[in-house]
Design an enzyme around this catalytic site. Structure first.
Site, PDB file in Angstrom:
ATOM      1  CG  HIS A 126      -8.558  -3.395  -1.775  1.00 22.11           C
ATOM      2  ND1 HIS A 126      -9.504  -2.747  -2.540  1.00 22.11           N
ATOM      3  CD2 HIS A 126      -8.376  -2.619  -0.687  1.00 22.11           C
ATOM      4  CE1 HIS A 126      -9.868  -1.628  -1.950  1.00 22.11           C
ATOM      5  NE2 HIS A 126      -9.202  -1.523  -0.805  1.00 22.11           N
ATOM      6  CG  HIS A 168      -6.413  -2.776   3.576  1.00 23.44           C
ATOM      7  ND1 HIS A 168      -5.689  -1.659   3.216  1.00 23.44           N
ATOM      8  CD2 HIS A 168      -7.663  -2.573   3.086  1.00 23.44           C
ATOM      9  CE1 HIS A 168      -6.466  -0.809   2.550  1.00 23.44           C
ATOM     10  NE2 HIS A 168      -7.669  -1.337   2.452  1.00 23.44           N
ATOM     11  CG  ASP A 180      -2.048   0.987   1.142  1.00 28.61           C
ATOM     12  OD1 ASP A 180      -1.758   2.185   0.979  1.00 28.61           O
ATOM     13  OD2 ASP A 180      -3.216   0.593   1.232  1.00 28.61           O
ATOM     14  CB  ILE A 181       1.331   4.203  -2.265  1.00 27.79           C
ATOM     15  CG1 ILE A 181      -0.103   4.331  -2.678  1.00 27.79           C
ATOM     16  CG2 ILE A 181       2.242   3.734  -3.366  1.00 27.79           C
ATOM     17  CD1 ILE A 181      -0.318   5.469  -3.653  1.00 27.79           C
ATOM     18  CD  GLU A 221      -8.012   5.660  -1.200  1.00 29.98           C
ATOM     19  OE1 GLU A 221      -7.883   5.563   0.040  1.00 29.98           O
ATOM     20  OE2 GLU A 221      -7.070   5.800  -1.979  1.00 29.98           O
TER      21      GLU A 221
HETATM   22  P1  AMP Z   1      -9.844   1.226   0.714  1.00 29.36           P
HETATM   23  O1  AMP Z   1     -10.472   1.243  -0.668  1.00 29.36           O
HETATM   24  O2  AMP Z   1     -10.357   2.308   1.604  1.00 29.36           O
HETATM   25  O3  AMP Z   1      -9.920  -0.136   1.365  1.00 29.36           O
HETATM   26  O4  AMP Z   1      -8.293   1.529   0.551  1.00 29.36           O
HETATM   27  C1  AMP Z   1      -7.618   1.614  -0.684  1.00 29.36           C
HETATM   28  C2  AMP Z   1      -6.140   1.576  -0.413  1.00 29.36           C
HETATM   29  O5  AMP Z   1      -5.447   1.585  -1.644  1.00 29.36           O
HETATM   30  C3  AMP Z   1      -5.604   2.757   0.412  1.00 29.36           C
HETATM   31  O6  AMP Z   1      -4.990   2.272   1.604  1.00 29.36           O
HETATM   32  C4  AMP Z   1      -4.590   3.431  -0.538  1.00 29.36           C
HETATM   33  O7  AMP Z   1      -3.456   3.928   0.147  1.00 29.36           O
HETATM   34  C5  AMP Z   1      -4.248   2.305  -1.477  1.00 29.36           C
HETATM   35  N1  AMP Z   1      -3.802   2.738  -2.789  1.00 29.36           N
HETATM   36  C6  AMP Z   1      -4.417   3.624  -3.607  1.00 29.36           C
HETATM   37  N2  AMP Z   1      -3.712   3.769  -4.748  1.00 29.36           N
HETATM   38  C7  AMP Z   1      -2.625   2.967  -4.635  1.00 29.36           C
HETATM   39  C8  AMP Z   1      -1.508   2.674  -5.474  1.00 29.36           C
HETATM   40  N3  AMP Z   1      -1.369   3.248  -6.680  1.00 29.36           N
HETATM   41  N4  AMP Z   1      -0.570   1.793  -5.030  1.00 29.36           N
HETATM   42  C9  AMP Z   1      -0.700   1.222  -3.817  1.00 29.36           C
HETATM   43  N5  AMP Z   1      -1.737   1.431  -2.991  1.00 29.36           N
HETATM   44  C10 AMP Z   1      -2.685   2.300  -3.378  1.00 29.36           C
END
Ligand code: AMP
Length: 132
Positions: A93, A95, A29-30, A88
């Site tokens: 996905h 985590h 995760d970035i 988001e």
């Molecule tokens: P959520 O949809 O709230 O479960 O979280 C989406 C996750 O994706 C967040 O923790 C972001 O930091 C992560 N994220 C978004 N874009 C990228 C990317 N390009 N590379 C890695 N992680 C990402």
């Protein structure tokens, strides 16, 4: 339009990749909640994780278990926690968040700073400890 995670799978957007098989992909995760925070995704683009077929959800869970085992071996947290939220990015996905201290705040709202070099090294360490 392809999701940002599909673009990562296809290499259109760079990522700190830690594992891949024919149906799944894992990368750091970035905006990590802890060092080694990893996302495990199905290559099939679907928004809501519980819209996956039962066998697909089971396969994603097994893949995530193998990735978590690699995180545990590489980074030696107390254990690796799991969060599924997906508010988001509309591509299912899981985590995986290493927990290093019992007092560690366990939330996607908490972020830690990891340098570019640190991310490369973490991905490499985890990658070397994953058995799929
Ligand atoms: P959520 O949809 O709230 O479960 O979280 C989406 C996750 O994706 C967040 O923790 C972001 O930091 C992560 N994220 C978004 N874009 C990228 C990317 N390009 N590379 C890695 N992680 C990402």
């Amino acid at each position: 339009m392809a999701s940002i995670f599909t673009k990562i799978i296809e290499g259109e957007i760079p990522s700190y990749k830690v594992a891949e098989d024919d149906r799944h992909f894992a990368f750091l995760d970035i905006n990590p909640a802890a060092k080694g925070h990893t996302l495990c995704i199905p290559k099939k683009e679907i928004d809501y994780i519980f819209d996956l077929e039962p066998n697909e959800l089971s396969a994603l869970t097994k893949f995530s278990q193998n990735v978590a085992d690699g995180i545990d071996k590489a980074l030696k947290p107390i254990r690796t926690g799991i969060i599924v939220e997906g508010m988001e990015v509309p591509h299912a996905h899981i985590h995986l968040i290493p927990i290093y201290k019992e007092t560690q705040a366990f939330s996607l709202g908490k972020k830690v700073d990891v340098s570019e070099d640190g991310m490369i090294k973490l991905a490499e360490q985890i990658r070397q400890n994953i058995c799929l």
